[in-house]
Motif scaffolding. Structure first.
Motif, PDB file in Angstrom:
ATOM      1  N   ALA A   1      -1.526   8.079  -1.128  1.00 47.23           N
ATOM      2  CA  ALA A   1      -1.742   8.825  -2.363  1.00 47.23           C
ATOM      3  C   ALA A   1      -1.813  10.326  -2.099  1.00 47.23           C
ATOM      4  N   THR A   2      -2.037  10.712  -0.834  1.00 47.68           N
ATOM      5  CA  THR A   2      -2.058  12.126  -0.445  1.00 47.68           C
ATOM      6  C   THR A   2      -1.340  12.269   0.894  1.00 47.68           C
TER       7      THR A   2
ATOM      8  N   VAL B   1      -3.884   3.978  -0.991  1.00 51.61           N
ATOM      9  CA  VAL B   1      -4.313   3.007  -2.005  1.00 51.61           C
ATOM     10  C   VAL B   1      -3.627   1.682  -1.692  1.00 51.61           C
TER      11      VAL B   1
ATOM     12  N   VAL C   1      -9.166   1.551  -1.389  1.00 50.02           N
ATOM     13  CA  VAL C   1      -8.604   2.695  -0.670  1.00 50.02           C
ATOM     14  C   VAL C   1      -9.123   2.714   0.762  1.00 50.02           C
TER      15      VAL C   1
ATOM     16  N   SER D   1       0.847  -1.191   0.000  1.00 52.56           N
ATOM     17  CA  SER D   1       0.000   0.000   0.000  1.00 52.56           C
ATOM     18  C   SER D   1       0.882   1.240   0.000  1.00 52.56           C
TER      19      SER D   1
END
Length: 204
Positions: free
Chosen positions: A70-71, A93, A118, A67
């Motif tokens: 993503a932000t 993600v 997610v 994993s």
């Protein structure tokens, strides 16, 4: 003759409405016939799986990570003094292996069952997350997906999320998955025990 046509037309409408609103007990998808089996007192299918999530944090191996964030957390995540930061707003993600036992599989990339989707941290005052993912089955025994979503209140010993649908061998399945944190190592690894109970199944 006109009266008979009106009578036949009304009968057709009634039959069609019954099929729509009473959910006909058989459905056809991709050339396969499925028969609905549902009971809200007893699950029609149960299984226990373990989800293994290994978050990449720049220090661990890329080949052993499943994993990635993503932000970044929002500024609000560190603005609440009493918490010291809760990752609020961070989205991760994942493509995690799932197993029937607790042990990690020999290969993290080649497993018959995977969780893909997610999770995001959605609380500024506690470590809480929200999941949206599919369990993908790809073996001779089971093929298809189960789609799950819901709130993961991490501080609770157990928490329920919804099984909202499925495909393949789990066509249109619905039910509940009970999550329990089975193990964790800092913020880079956690293992979830997932007890899945389906209350609506379609069997071939």
């Amino acid at each position: 003759m006109q009266g008979r046509m009106v009578t036949w037309s009304m009968a057709s409408v009634i039959v069609a409405a019954a099929c729509i609103f009473l959910s006909c007990s058989a459905s056809v998808a991709h050339g396969r016939r499925f028969v609905r089996s549902s009971s809200y007192d007893k699950p029609c299918k149960e299984m226990r799986l373990y989800l293994h999530d290994i978050l990449y944090d720049y220090s661990n191996s890329t080949s052993n990570s499943t994993s990635a964030a993503a932000t970044k957390p929002t500024a609000l995540a560190t603005a609440v003094p009493s918490t010291g930061g809760t990752f609020f707003g961070q989205v991760v993600v994942f493509n995690d292996p799932m197993t029937e036992g607790r042990a990690l599989p020999p290969s993290l990339e080649e497993t018959a069952v995977r969780a893909q989707g997610v999770y995001l941290y959605n609380s500024k005052e506690a470590f809480n997350a929200w999941f949206a993912f599919s369990i993908v089955f790809n073996s001779t025994g089971r093929r298809g997906t189960l789609n799950l979503m819901g709130a993961d209140i991490i501080a609770e010993k157990t928490r329920d999320i919804s099984v909202v649908g499925g495909t393949g061998d789990f066509f249109m399945s619905r039910g509940v998955a009970t999550l329990r944190t089975d193990a964790f190592e800092g913020f880079t690894y956690f293992r979830l025990q997932m007890d899945i109970k389906l209350y609506e199944c379609y069997v071939v």
